[in-house]
Scaffold this active site. Structure first.
Site, PDB file in Angstrom:
ATOM      1  N   GLY A  59       0.773  -1.234   0.000  1.00 24.30           N
ATOM      2  CA  GLY A  59       0.000   0.000   0.000  1.00 24.30           C
ATOM      3  C   GLY A  59       0.808   1.291   0.000  1.00 24.30           C
ATOM      4  O   GLY A  59       0.356   2.301   0.523  1.00 24.30           O
ATOM      5  N   THR A  60       1.993   1.281  -0.643  1.00 27.35           N
ATOM      6  CA  THR A  60       2.735   2.553  -0.686  1.00 27.35           C
ATOM      7  C   THR A  60       2.015   3.575  -1.575  1.00 27.35           C
ATOM      8  O   THR A  60       2.090   4.779  -1.316  1.00 27.35           O
ATOM      9  CB  THR A  60       4.188   2.366  -1.180  1.00 27.35           C
ATOM     10  OG1 THR A  60       4.184   1.910  -2.522  1.00 27.35           O
ATOM     11  CG2 THR A  60       4.960   1.411  -0.286  1.00 27.35           C
ATOM     12  N   ASN A  61       1.320   3.109  -2.589  1.00 28.99           N
ATOM     13  CA  ASN A  61       0.550   4.059  -3.414  1.00 28.99           C
ATOM     14  C   ASN A  61      -0.642   4.606  -2.641  1.00 28.99           C
ATOM     15  O   ASN A  61      -0.991   5.784  -2.782  1.00 28.99           O
ATOM     16  CB  ASN A  61       0.096   3.402  -4.722  1.00 28.99           C
ATOM     17  CG  ASN A  61       1.203   3.416  -5.759  1.00 28.99           C
ATOM     18  OD1 ASN A  61       1.539   4.477  -6.293  1.00 28.99           O
ATOM     19  ND2 ASN A  61       1.792   2.265  -6.019  1.00 28.99           N
ATOM     20  N   MET A  95      -4.194  -6.713  -7.123  1.00 24.65           N
ATOM     21  CA  MET A  95      -3.638  -7.777  -7.969  1.00 24.65           C
ATOM     22  C   MET A  95      -4.681  -8.770  -8.473  1.00 24.65           C
ATOM     23  O   MET A  95      -4.334  -9.877  -8.871  1.00 24.65           O
ATOM     24  CB  MET A  95      -2.532  -8.514  -7.200  1.00 24.65           C
ATOM     25  CG  MET A  95      -1.396  -7.616  -6.765  1.00 24.65           C
ATOM     26  SD  MET A  95      -0.707  -6.636  -8.129  1.00 24.65           S
ATOM     27  CE  MET A  95       0.718  -5.910  -7.336  1.00 24.65           C
ATOM     28  N   ILE A 136      -7.664  -9.634 -11.222  1.00 25.37           N
ATOM     29  CA  ILE A 136      -8.274  -9.195 -12.488  1.00 25.37           C
ATOM     30  C   ILE A 136      -9.792  -9.307 -12.345  1.00 25.37           C
ATOM     31  O   ILE A 136     -10.321 -10.333 -11.916  1.00 25.37           O
ATOM     32  CB  ILE A 136      -7.744 -10.002 -13.684  1.00 25.37           C
ATOM     33  CG1 ILE A 136      -6.252  -9.688 -13.859  1.00 25.37           C
ATOM     34  CG2 ILE A 136      -8.508  -9.643 -14.964  1.00 25.37           C
ATOM     35  CD1 ILE A 136      -5.592 -10.316 -15.050  1.00 25.37           C
ATOM     36  N   LEU A 137     -10.467  -8.202 -12.675  1.00 20.20           N
ATOM     37  CA  LEU A 137     -11.917  -8.131 -12.462  1.00 20.20           C
ATOM     38  C   LEU A 137     -12.646  -8.353 -13.790  1.00 20.20           C
ATOM     39  O   LEU A 137     -12.079  -8.153 -14.867  1.00 20.20           O
ATOM     40  CB  LEU A 137     -12.264  -6.762 -11.878  1.00 20.20           C
ATOM     41  CG  LEU A 137     -11.583  -6.477 -10.530  1.00 20.20           C
ATOM     42  CD1 LEU A 137     -11.689  -5.003 -10.172  1.00 20.20           C
ATOM     43  CD2 LEU A 137     -12.173  -7.342  -9.429  1.00 20.20           C
ATOM     44  N   ASN A 171      -6.195   3.020 -12.582  1.00 18.37           N
ATOM     45  CA  ASN A 171      -5.210   2.006 -12.191  1.00 18.37           C
ATOM     46  C   ASN A 171      -3.818   2.594 -12.362  1.00 18.37           C
ATOM     47  O   ASN A 171      -3.565   3.347 -13.307  1.00 18.37           O
ATOM     48  CB  ASN A 171      -5.351   0.769 -13.089  1.00 18.37           C
ATOM     49  CG  ASN A 171      -4.335  -0.315 -12.743  1.00 18.37           C
ATOM     50  OD1 ASN A 171      -4.162  -0.663 -11.574  1.00 18.37           O
ATOM     51  ND2 ASN A 171      -3.662  -0.855 -13.748  1.00 18.37           N
ATOM     52  N   HIS A 175       0.013   1.475 -13.112  1.00 16.04           N
ATOM     53  CA  HIS A 175       0.783   0.331 -13.621  1.00 16.04           C
ATOM     54  C   HIS A 175       2.268   0.724 -13.661  1.00 16.04           C
ATOM     55  O   HIS A 175       2.610   1.808 -14.161  1.00 16.04           O
ATOM     56  CB  HIS A 175       0.304  -0.062 -15.020  1.00 16.04           C
ATOM     57  CG  HIS A 175       1.010  -1.276 -15.536  1.00 16.04           C
ATOM     58  ND1 HIS A 175       0.722  -2.547 -15.078  1.00 16.04           N
ATOM     59  CD2 HIS A 175       2.029  -1.415 -16.421  1.00 16.04           C
ATOM     60  CE1 HIS A 175       1.534  -3.408 -15.670  1.00 16.04           C
ATOM     61  NE2 HIS A 175       2.333  -2.756 -16.487  1.00 16.04           N
TER      62      HIS A 175
HETATM   63  C1  GAR Z   1       2.982  -0.901  -7.551  1.00 11.09           C
HETATM   64  O1  GAR Z   1       4.233  -0.837  -8.178  1.00 11.09           O
HETATM   65  C2  GAR Z   1       1.869  -0.906  -8.576  1.00 11.09           C
HETATM   66  O2  GAR Z   1       2.139  -0.088  -9.679  1.00 11.09           O
HETATM   67  C3  GAR Z   1       1.864  -2.353  -8.984  1.00 11.09           C
HETATM   68  O3  GAR Z   1       2.083  -3.071  -7.793  1.00 11.09           O
HETATM   69  C4  GAR Z   1       2.805  -2.269  -6.863  1.00 11.09           C
HETATM   70  C5  GAR Z   1       2.006  -2.158  -5.577  1.00 11.09           C
HETATM   71  O4  GAR Z   1       2.717  -1.499  -4.585  1.00 11.09           O
HETATM   72  N1  GAR Z   1       0.631  -2.696  -9.626  1.00 11.09           N
HETATM   73  C6  GAR Z   1       0.550  -3.602 -10.603  1.00 11.09           C
HETATM   74  O5  GAR Z   1       1.493  -4.233 -11.005  1.00 11.09           O
HETATM   75  C7  GAR Z   1      -0.849  -3.773 -11.194  1.00 11.09           C
HETATM   76  N2  GAR Z   1      -0.756  -4.373 -12.488  1.00 11.09           N
HETATM   77  P1  GAR Z   1       1.995  -0.806  -3.336  1.00 11.09           P
HETATM   78  O6  GAR Z   1       1.063  -1.856  -2.704  1.00 11.09           O
HETATM   79  O7  GAR Z   1       3.136  -0.482  -2.426  1.00 11.09           O
HETATM   80  O8  GAR Z   1       1.243   0.398  -3.803  1.00 11.09           O
END
Ligand code: GAR
Length: 208
Positions: free
Chosen positions: A12-14, A91, A93-94, A108, A110
């Site tokens: 969950g850093t994003n 992660m 796919i819906l 989203n 990516h």
């Molecule tokens: C992030 O790098 C995000 O872009 C990627 O997973 C990581 C999650 O990190 N998402 C995908 O690959 C989706 N296709 P986070 O949980 O620290 O935000």
């Protein structure tokens, strides 16, 4: 004020970048109203709790297939009166039911420059492994609207990030997060909440 739900599966850093941006007043006309995790122990839920945001667990394994899961998720989002759905390291796919309920209202993030290194099987660290294997000198991040095609919806924002000599998937992932993802995602969310994104075919226009 638009109500935002953030869907997560892991660290969950994003999500944290969105929470921090909200704290600085940078999510104009929007508020994170819910965090939904696809895994019970997701650290992202702790981040939500610390920020006083209601967290919900909807574990994929509790539904028989991905359509049933998607429908349950859609119903929960509608119950919560959500305007914008953000997939932030989600992660799963819906199926199309969510996109039909939220046309051009799901974002989203990516970790590559779409249309490179995207689609099924390209998620998390795998994306960076593939980019390094291919030998690209530049990668980056993309924020896009979610359509029925995996990673195929209209692109809102992109940022390039250099690949460096001796990069590992982990170092490249970190650089792309710091320099691109954590900046682009809050910016895109804020633009959406201000009604400044207009989609025309595959092109997203950003209004002044
Ligand atoms: C992030 O790098 C995000 O872009 C990627 O997973 C990581 C999650 O990190 N998402 C995908 O690959 C989706 N296709 P986070 O949980 O620290 O935000």
């Amino acid at each position: 004020m638009k109500k935002i739900a953030v869907l997560v599966s892991g660290g969950g850093t994003n999500l944290q970048a969105l929470i921090d941006a909200q704290g600085r007043g940078e999510i104009v006309n929007g508020q994170i109203a819910a965090v939904i995790a696809s895994k019970p122990g997701a650290y992202a839920l702790e981040r939500a709790a610390r920020a006083g945001i209601p967290g919900y667990v909807m574990a994929r394994k509790d539904w028989p297939d991905s359509r049933a899961y998607t429908v349950a998720l859609r119903d929960r989002l509608k119950e919560l009166d959500i305007d914008l759905v953000v997939l932030a390291g989600f992660m799963i796919i819906l199926t199309e039911e969510l996109v039909e309920a939220y046309p051009n209202a799901i974002l989203n993030v990516h970790p590559a420059l779409i249309p490179s290194f995207c689609g099924e099987g390209f998620y998390g660290l795998h994306v960076h492994e593939k980019a390094l294997e291919y030998g690209v000198k530049v990668s980056g991040a993309t924020v896009h609207f979610v359509s029925a095609e995996c990673d195929g919806g209209p692109i809102v924002l992109q940022k390039a990030v250099p690949v460096e000599e001796n990069d590992t998937p982990e170092t490249l992932q970190r650089r792309i997060m710091e320099q691109a993802e954590w900046k682009l995602l809050p910016r895109a969310v804020s633009l959406f909440c201000q009604d400044r994104l207009r989609v025309e075919g595959r092109t997203v226009h950003i209004l002044d």
